[in-house]
Write a protein that holds these residues in place. Sequence first.
Motif, mmCIF file in Angstrom:
data_model
loop_
_atom_site.group_PDB
_atom_site.id
_atom_site.type_symbol
_atom_site.label_atom_id
_atom_site.label_comp_id
_atom_site.label_asym_id
_atom_site.label_seq_id
_atom_site.Cartn_x
_atom_site.Cartn_y
_atom_site.Cartn_z
ATOM 1 N N ILE A 1 0.832 -1.204 0.000
ATOM 2 C CA ILE A 1 0.000 0.000 0.000
ATOM 3 C C ILE A 1 0.866 1.254 0.000
ATOM 4 O O ILE A 1 0.594 2.222 -0.718
ATOM 5 C CB ILE A 1 -0.952 -0.004 1.210
ATOM 6 C CG1 ILE A 1 -1.959 -1.154 1.075
ATOM 7 C CG2 ILE A 1 -1.699 1.323 1.313
ATOM 8 C CD1 ILE A 1 -2.793 -1.379 2.316
ATOM 9 N N ARG A 2 1.925 1.229 0.794
ATOM 10 C CA ARG A 2 2.816 2.402 0.827
ATOM 11 C C ARG A 2 3.474 2.624 -0.531
ATOM 12 O O ARG A 2 3.683 3.767 -0.950
ATOM 13 C CB ARG A 2 3.877 2.226 1.914
ATOM 14 C CG ARG A 2 3.319 2.420 3.321
ATOM 15 C CD ARG A 2 4.426 2.658 4.340
ATOM 16 N NE ARG A 2 3.859 2.958 5.650
ATOM 17 C CZ ARG A 2 3.782 2.101 6.647
ATOM 18 N NH1 ARG A 2 4.240 0.870 6.491
ATOM 19 N NH2 ARG A 2 3.259 2.449 7.805
ATOM 20 N N ALA A 3 3.808 1.524 -1.220
ATOM 21 C CA ALA A 3 4.393 1.660 -2.557
ATOM 22 C C ALA A 3 3.410 2.347 -3.497
ATOM 23 O O ALA A 3 3.804 3.077 -4.407
ATOM 24 C CB ALA A 3 4.778 0.286 -3.106
ATOM 25 N N GLY A 4 2.122 2.123 -3.262
ATOM 26 C CA GLY A 4 1.091 2.753 -4.079
ATOM 27 C C GLY A 4 0.831 4.196 -3.713
ATOM 28 O O GLY A 4 -0.053 4.836 -4.281
ATOM 29 N N GLN A 5 1.590 4.721 -2.760
ATOM 30 C CA GLN A 5 1.455 6.130 -2.384
ATOM 31 C C GLN A 5 2.731 6.910 -2.673
ATOM 32 O O GLN A 5 2.849 8.072 -2.295
ATOM 33 C CB GLN A 5 1.090 6.228 -0.896
ATOM 34 C CG GLN A 5 -0.286 5.636 -0.582
ATOM 35 C CD GLN A 5 -0.601 5.632 0.902
ATOM 36 O OE1 GLN A 5 0.193 5.173 1.721
ATOM 37 N NE2 GLN A 5 -1.762 6.144 1.259
ATOM 38 N N ASN A 6 3.670 6.256 -3.363
ATOM 39 C CA ASN A 6 4.901 6.941 -3.738
ATOM 40 C C ASN A 6 4.658 7.816 -4.962
ATOM 41 O O ASN A 6 3.881 7.452 -5.845
ATOM 42 C CB ASN A 6 6.001 5.926 -4.076
ATOM 43 C CG ASN A 6 6.510 5.196 -2.853
ATOM 44 O OD1 ASN A 6 6.459 5.725 -1.751
ATOM 45 N ND2 ASN A 6 6.994 3.983 -3.035
ATOM 46 N N PRO A 7 5.316 8.957 -5.054
ATOM 47 C CA PRO A 7 5.189 9.769 -6.268
ATOM 48 C C PRO A 7 5.839 9.061 -7.446
ATOM 49 O O PRO A 7 6.703 8.200 -7.267
ATOM 50 C CB PRO A 7 5.942 11.054 -5.908
ATOM 51 C CG PRO A 7 6.898 10.648 -4.831
ATOM 52 C CD PRO A 7 6.211 9.565 -4.057
ATOM 53 N N ALA A 8 5.412 9.399 -8.647
ATOM 54 C CA ALA A 8 5.957 8.765 -9.850
ATOM 55 C C ALA A 8 6.306 9.827 -10.876
ATOM 56 O O ALA A 8 5.684 10.886 -10.941
ATOM 57 C CB ALA A 8 4.943 7.784 -10.434
ATOM 58 N N THR A 9 7.322 9.532 -11.659
ATOM 59 C CA THR A 9 7.736 10.423 -12.742
ATOM 60 C C THR A 9 8.012 9.574 -13.976
ATOM 61 O O THR A 9 8.699 8.556 -13.887
ATOM 62 C CB THR A 9 9.011 11.204 -12.363
ATOM 63 O OG1 THR A 9 8.767 11.951 -11.163
ATOM 64 C CG2 THR A 9 9.404 12.167 -13.473
ATOM 65 N N TYR A 10 7.447 9.984 -15.099
ATOM 66 C CA TYR A 10 7.699 9.264 -16.341
ATOM 67 C C TYR A 10 7.585 10.231 -17.510
ATOM 68 O O TYR A 10 7.116 11.368 -17.358
ATOM 69 C CB TYR A 10 6.716 8.102 -16.515
ATOM 70 C CG TYR A 10 5.263 8.510 -16.635
ATOM 71 C CD1 TYR A 10 4.652 8.626 -17.881
ATOM 72 C CD2 TYR A 10 4.501 8.769 -15.499
ATOM 73 C CE1 TYR A 10 3.323 8.997 -17.992
ATOM 74 C CE2 TYR A 10 3.173 9.142 -15.599
ATOM 75 C CZ TYR A 10 2.587 9.252 -16.846
ATOM 76 O OH TYR A 10 1.270 9.626 -16.949
ATOM 77 N N LYS A 11 8.036 9.779 -18.671
ATOM 78 C CA LYS A 11 7.955 10.609 -19.869
ATOM 79 C C LYS A 11 6.880 10.081 -20.802
ATOM 80 O O LYS A 11 6.768 8.876 -21.020
ATOM 81 C CB LYS A 11 9.302 10.635 -20.598
ATOM 82 C CG LYS A 11 10.248 11.708 -20.092
ATOM 83 C CD LYS A 11 11.384 11.955 -21.061
ATOM 84 C CE LYS A 11 12.177 13.198 -20.650
ATOM 85 N NZ LYS A 11 13.228 13.510 -21.638
ATOM 86 N N SER A 12 6.094 10.981 -21.360
ATOM 87 C CA SER A 12 5.059 10.618 -22.322
ATOM 88 C C SER A 12 5.004 11.686 -23.404
ATOM 89 O O SER A 12 4.908 12.882 -23.096
ATOM 90 C CB SER A 12 3.699 10.502 -21.619
ATOM 91 O OG SER A 12 2.676 10.206 -22.550
ATOM 92 N N GLN A 13 5.099 11.251 -24.656
ATOM 93 C CA GLN A 13 5.073 12.183 -25.792
ATOM 94 C C GLN A 13 6.126 13.278 -25.646
ATOM 95 O O GLN A 13 5.897 14.438 -25.982
ATOM 96 C CB GLN A 13 3.679 12.818 -25.924
ATOM 97 C CG GLN A 13 2.531 11.831 -26.039
ATOM 98 C CD GLN A 13 2.594 10.994 -27.311
ATOM 99 O OE1 GLN A 13 2.986 11.479 -28.366
ATOM 100 N NE2 GLN A 13 2.222 9.729 -27.207
ATOM 101 N N GLY A 14 7.277 12.894 -25.110
ATOM 102 C CA GLY A 14 8.375 13.846 -24.984
ATOM 103 C C GLY A 14 8.298 14.753 -23.777
ATOM 104 O O GLY A 14 9.203 15.552 -23.536
#
Length: 347
Positions: free
Chosen positions: A92-105
């Motif tokens: 559950i804690r892993a599902g509350q971590n922020p995320a960063t990714y690239k999409s369409q540049g």
Amino acid sequence: MQLKKHLVTASYVDNAMSMMDEKAKNAGITILGEMGLDPGIDHMMAMKMINQAHLKKGKIKSFTSYCGGIPSPAAANNPLAYKFSWYPAGAIRAGQNPATYKSQGETVHVNGNDLYDSAVKFRIPDLPAFALECLPNRFSEIMATLARIGLFNDETHPLLQHENRPTFRNFLCELLKFHTNGMDEAPVGEKLITERIVELGHCKERGVAVKAAKTILFLGLNEQTEIPVSCQSAFAVICHRMEERLTYSDTEQDMVLLHHEVEVEFPDSKQTEHHSVTLLEFGKAKNGKMTSAMALTVGVPAAIGALLLLVNKIKTRGVLRPIVPEVYIPALDIVQAYGIKLMEKAE
């Protein structure tokens, strides 16, 4: 380091481990990290696809990766269609971590509190039976609703500090802001919980609210049973119930699904190719004992890493990840020889 022994681990190579590179080289040893499933097989599959494209003078236009440990269809027999093969609090804690990714540049940032809300529906064309939900870099609209109700709040709750322990039902009524007067005997069922979730604005779609209510009932959060003293927060309460209700039985299979998609552009011919690779593995029963797919796909690569070092197939010393041909080419061959199949496709 002092013993001058190689090390293989499925853990990520973090900054602390990276800083040991020079010392490992001086000691003449290899520290091979990320030799599991994710990280591990995912990195190896990705590098194989990317390097093959580069050898053909192709340019990577996009790369998308999906990976998850989930119940097999037969074991997905609860409202969440999910079970825990590891500690629920960690998941559950892993599902509350922020995320960063690239999409369409463009770089996309998702706040940890919004991660569950960012889930999107996903189907793999060659596996249409699987209706999946995907989160960036880390489960679902139901979980997002439970979070808004306050069930993932890990602060000490005043009601749980009392010497006289509240029941799960009392605590649920508190979170859903039911007036406790007159509620002691009233049935707190699916319809009432659904309506309350919608009234409080925790969910816009009634269908999702119904699913959340079914999950609450499945977890027994409406039962007239005292909450254990060890549970001092809403987060502890739901983790306690999930550990009891969302675990695999001795005969149930888990499942691992890993899927990469790479779009390759060839400037010379002005053609674009779509490449994909999929790993689908189920838990295996042998001599009446179940070995989980997660254990297989994490443990086998680590064992392969140790084997490659023992037979001196990996000669590079220092801190390594399985993103170099010296590691991923023989490792992927042995992974498949062991019976973990990688389904590759190019269009």
